[in-house]
Design an enzyme around this catalytic site. Structure first.
Site, PDB file in Angstrom:
ATOM      1  N   GLY A 176       0.810  -1.207   0.000  1.00 16.45           N
ATOM      2  CA  GLY A 176       0.000   0.000   0.000  1.00 16.45           C
ATOM      3  C   GLY A 176       0.849   1.265   0.000  1.00 16.45           C
ATOM      4  O   GLY A 176       0.476   2.291  -0.570  1.00 16.45           O
ATOM      5  N   MET A 177       2.017   1.180   0.646  1.00 20.76           N
ATOM      6  CA  MET A 177       2.821   2.384   0.822  1.00 20.76           C
ATOM      7  C   MET A 177       3.763   2.630  -0.348  1.00 20.76           C
ATOM      8  O   MET A 177       4.130   3.754  -0.639  1.00 20.76           O
ATOM      9  CB  MET A 177       3.640   2.217   2.099  1.00 20.76           C
ATOM     10  CG  MET A 177       4.066   3.505   2.716  1.00 20.76           C
ATOM     11  SD  MET A 177       4.541   3.261   4.411  1.00 20.76           S
ATOM     12  CE  MET A 177       6.160   2.614   4.254  1.00 20.76           C
TER      13      MET A 177
ATOM     14  N   VAL B 277      18.217  -8.365   0.787  1.00 19.59           N
ATOM     15  CA  VAL B 277      18.246  -9.627   1.534  1.00 19.59           C
ATOM     16  C   VAL B 277      17.910 -10.765   0.584  1.00 19.59           C
ATOM     17  O   VAL B 277      16.848 -10.778  -0.031  1.00 19.59           O
ATOM     18  CB  VAL B 277      17.226  -9.605   2.695  1.00 19.59           C
ATOM     19  CG1 VAL B 277      17.261 -10.911   3.458  1.00 19.59           C
ATOM     20  CG2 VAL B 277      17.494  -8.438   3.616  1.00 19.59           C
TER      21      VAL B 277
ATOM     22  N   ASP C  95       3.434  -4.386  12.989  1.00 20.68           N
ATOM     23  CA  ASP C  95       2.929  -5.254  11.909  1.00 20.68           C
ATOM     24  C   ASP C  95       3.746  -6.540  11.834  1.00 20.68           C
ATOM     25  O   ASP C  95       4.132  -6.976  10.748  1.00 20.68           O
ATOM     26  CB  ASP C  95       2.957  -4.506  10.570  1.00 20.68           C
ATOM     27  CG  ASP C  95       2.076  -5.184   9.516  1.00 20.68           C
ATOM     28  OD1 ASP C  95       1.240  -6.029   9.904  1.00 20.68           O
ATOM     29  OD2 ASP C  95       2.227  -4.877   8.318  1.00 20.68           O
TER      30      ASP C  95
ATOM     31  N   VAL D  87       8.806  -2.229  -3.783  1.00 21.08           N
ATOM     32  CA  VAL D  87      10.215  -2.500  -3.495  1.00 21.08           C
ATOM     33  C   VAL D  87      10.839  -3.136  -4.735  1.00 21.08           C
ATOM     34  O   VAL D  87      10.269  -4.052  -5.324  1.00 21.08           O
ATOM     35  CB  VAL D  87      10.368  -3.451  -2.284  1.00 21.08           C
ATOM     36  CG1 VAL D  87      11.848  -3.666  -1.961  1.00 21.08           C
ATOM     37  CG2 VAL D  87       9.657  -2.881  -1.072  1.00 21.08           C
TER      38      VAL D  87
ATOM     39  N   LYS E  58       4.328 -10.255  11.595  1.00 18.84           N
ATOM     40  CA  LYS E  58       3.594 -11.419  11.086  1.00 18.84           C
ATOM     41  C   LYS E  58       4.585 -12.269  10.304  1.00 18.84           C
ATOM     42  O   LYS E  58       5.661 -11.775   9.933  1.00 18.84           O
ATOM     43  CB  LYS E  58       2.423 -10.981  10.195  1.00 18.84           C
ATOM     44  CG  LYS E  58       2.836 -10.115   9.020  1.00 18.84           C
ATOM     45  CD  LYS E  58       1.634  -9.720   8.202  1.00 18.84           C
ATOM     46  CE  LYS E  58       2.022  -8.773   7.078  1.00 18.84           C
ATOM     47  NZ  LYS E  58       0.900  -8.340   6.284  1.00 18.84           N
TER      48      LYS E  58
END
Lengths: 302, 239, 120
Positions: free
Chosen positions: A38-39, A107, A148, A42, A150
């Site tokens: 949403g933001m 990563v 957040d 990447v 998870k």
């Protein structure tokens, strides 16, 4: 003009490529898209100056918008948190179209759910969990709450390194997004769902949910079930006060000791002792059997 | 080389409304080039027309539109130009059906050469079925046509500037979805470094994007519409 | 505690215990019990330190168990080879439990002790 025919698959690919940000004039070149949220999105990129691969997160928002503020906050928070379990930030900048981006270490590895597809050992799973707790505890010590946590936001690197990702809605002490519900249902603390103020104990709740997920929910051993239940208590004051306390209790379970969250019966305690020292008990029992047999045959012979 | 942002170009409506007949004709030619394939596929898929009927009607539609200048009546406040074209096609198809049951080739004006055989091959390759949403389908085919033109232009530009290897890499990595190759494998195959592969691919992608934007600019009704389309397709905020 | 030291301590304790069990398994040996316990303890200490030394060199539970078993059996055999005053040999009664004691020390030194630290 002959128009090149494009299949639906190629169309999808080109539609993705078409939305990639333009890094002209900057030291980075996009290689591929890693993910989209949403933001922002990447990307896997190349740092042309240092010749190394990096990950670049680009804001979806226009300059000055809320999304951009969040991305900026995320970059600053990551820059503050220098820990092996937290991805380091290398650079922050703006694209020609004004959008903000930040550059971080790329990563190589798999998300926790992907990684666990090949892991059956409970002890290994709990070892990963303890390292997640270490990183989260470090962030808490620096006044940062992730909000957040998870399984999808945990990555296991190629060399077994455990990294806590996506600090996009993290909150520093004194800041916050009251009246806005941010997070992931199922892993979000009740007070976070109610858009009330949160602290480190909201992360403890999420860690409890991750632990429960790791151990297969209701199929988990009772002490582990009790640990995640305590971490996921509805009242923040009833939870572990820190991620470290939660991690320590899990470590006690892993070492075969009694855990704080569960008062065990005599039968359970005996069972745990037997499991922990199983081989030693078998060997001592074998010795005693030998001795008894030796006494028996010795008596029979005389 | 094309830059990331297209040069200033007037909207299709502005160009169609010019007094200069040559300019108007050229604008119409651009419009046909950008829209004939979506129109043809729309008639084939949504209207379930035979290839012959769809070809006749596509030709007739553009000829009629040019002669009677009804695309110039577009009102930006009501819908996007693309939607307007699609609605006009629907009306035209309905009227043609009511009039004769078979569309007639309208007039003799052949604005551009329309390669219907190739379009029909695409229809078969895509195995188009009746779309649930005609507007979405039309948009999708419009983008396919737009991107197809941009890829062709990018190839031409790469050939012109002696960068055919760049385009070959683009073909392998982005235009061949079945070839799950890596930058490292391409570098080994083409005798390049991975950095070169990265940079060459980046150049072709930028060129492709620039040509797509140029083509898009010529197919939108207004500047506002162009900005919206560019934002949706390319994630770009254009001033 | 480092591995040779754990082997030494555990071997010694088990040696004492093993010697005392002679009172149960062979009551007729009661007059010689002091000598039996001293011999058993010495055997335990020696076997324990050797098993611990091996565990320090090789970090492998299966290898530790095999070496423990072999060393335990070997020392127990040496003891069993010495006849009692009445000329008897208690091979099985000594070698079998002695081997298991070697196993126990092998397991413990591979599992519980830390490596010995070199000092400058």
């Amino acid at each position: 003009m002959t128009v090149t025919f494009l299949s639906d698959d190629v169309m999808s690919r080109l539609q993705a490529v078409a939305t990639w940000p333009n890094f002209d004039g900057l030291r980075y070149t996009i290689i591929d898209e890693i993910g989209r949220g949403g933001m922002g999105a990447v990307y896997r990129g190349l740092d042309d100056v240092l010749g190394r691969e990096v990950a670049i997160k680009v804001s979806n928002g226009v300059p000055g918008a809320e999304l951009e503020r969040r991305l900026n906050d995320e970059a600053r928070i990551l820059a503050t948190l220098e820990h092996p379990g937290i991805v380091p930030v290398h650079d922050v900048g703006r694209l020609a179209d004004g959008r903000l981006f930040y550059v971080m270490k790329r990563v190589r590895g798999a998300t926790l759910p992907e990684h666990l597809a090949g892991v059956t050992s409970l002890s290994e799973k709990l070892g990963i969990f303890e390292r997640v707790c270490d990183a989260v505890n470090f962030a808490h010590a620096h006044g940062v709450v992730h909000r957040d946590l998870k399984p999808d936001n945990i990555m296991i690197g190629e060399f077994g390194e455990v990294l806590v990702m996506d600090w996009g809605i993290a909150q520093t002490a004194g800041s916050g997004d009251r009246d806005i519900v941010l997070g992931t249902r199922g892993f979000m603390a009740p007070e976070q769902e109610r858009a009330e103020s949160t602290d480190a104990r909201a992360d403890v709740y999420s860690l409890g949910a991750v632990l429960s997920w790791l151990c297969g929910g209701s199929g988990a051993p009772r002490p582990l079930g009790a640990i995640s239940a305590r971490a996921m208590a509805a009242e923040p004051s009833s939870r572990y006060s820190t991620a470290l306390a939660l991690s320590s209790d899990v470590a006690r379970f892993r070492a075969g000791h009694a855990v704080d969250a569960h008062r065990e019966s005599l039968l359970e305690r005996t069972g745990r002792f037997a499991r922990t020292y199983r081989t030693a008990i078998i060997l001592v029992a074998a010795y005693l059997v030998m001795r008894i047999l030796a006494a028996y045959f010795s008596g029979a012979r005389s | 080389m094309a830059s990331a942002f297209p040069p200033t170009r007037h909207s299709v409506i502005e160009r169609l409304r010019k007094d200069d007949a040559a300019e108007r004709s050229a604008a119409f030619g651009d419009l046909v080039e950008g829209y004939w394939q979506p129109v043809y596929k729309h008639l084939r898929a949504t209207w379930r027309m035979t290839p012959e009927d769809a070809q006749d009607l596509t030709q007739a539609f553009f000829s009629d539109a040019f002669q009677k200048a009804w695309l110039e009546k577009y009102e930006p406040g009501k819908a996007r130009f693309r939607t307007f074209v699609r609605v006009c096609v629907d009306r035209f198809a309905m009227n043609s059906r009511q009039a004769s049951g078979r569309a007639k080739r309208g007039g003799d004006i052949r604005l551009v050469s329309l390669d219907f055989d190739r379009a029909e091959q695409e229809v078969r390759a895509l195995a188009l079925s009746a779309p649930a949403d005609a507007e979405d389908f039309f948009r999708h085919e419009f983008v396919r046509s737009l991107f197809g033109r941009a890829v062709t232009e990018a190839r031409a530009e790469m050939e012109r500037t002696g960068r055919l290897v760049h385009f070959r890499l683009f073909e392998r990595y982005d235009l061949d979805p079945d070839d799950h190759t890596s930058y490292a494998a391409l570098a080994a195959e083409f005798g390049l470094t991975e950095s070169q592969v990265t940079n060459y691919l980046s150049l072709v992608r930028r060129t492709f994007r620039a040509h797509a934007l140029i083509a898009l600019r010529g197919l939108c009704g207004t500047d506002d519409e162009y900005r919206r389309e560019a934002r949706e397709l390319f994630g770009l905020e254009i001033e | 505690m480092n591995k040779p030291l754990l082997g030494l301590v555990l071997g010694g304790i088990l040696g004492v215990f093993d010697g005392l069990t002679a009172l149960v398994s062979a009551p007729e040996t009661a007059p010689q019990i002091v000598g039996i316990v001293i011999g058993s303890t010495f055997k335990g200490l020696l076997a324990g330190v050797l098993i611990g030394w091996f565990a320090n060199k090789v970090h492998s539970l299966p290898a530790g168990l095999i070496v423990g078993l072999a060393i335990g059996a070997f020392f127990a055999y040496l003891v069993a080879a010495m006849p009692t005053p009445d000329g008897k040999h208690y091979y099985w009664e000594i070698v079998l439990p002695g081997s298991v004691l070697g196993l126990i020390v092998g397991y413990a030194t591979q599992t519980y002790a830390g490596p010995s630290v070199a000092r400058s």
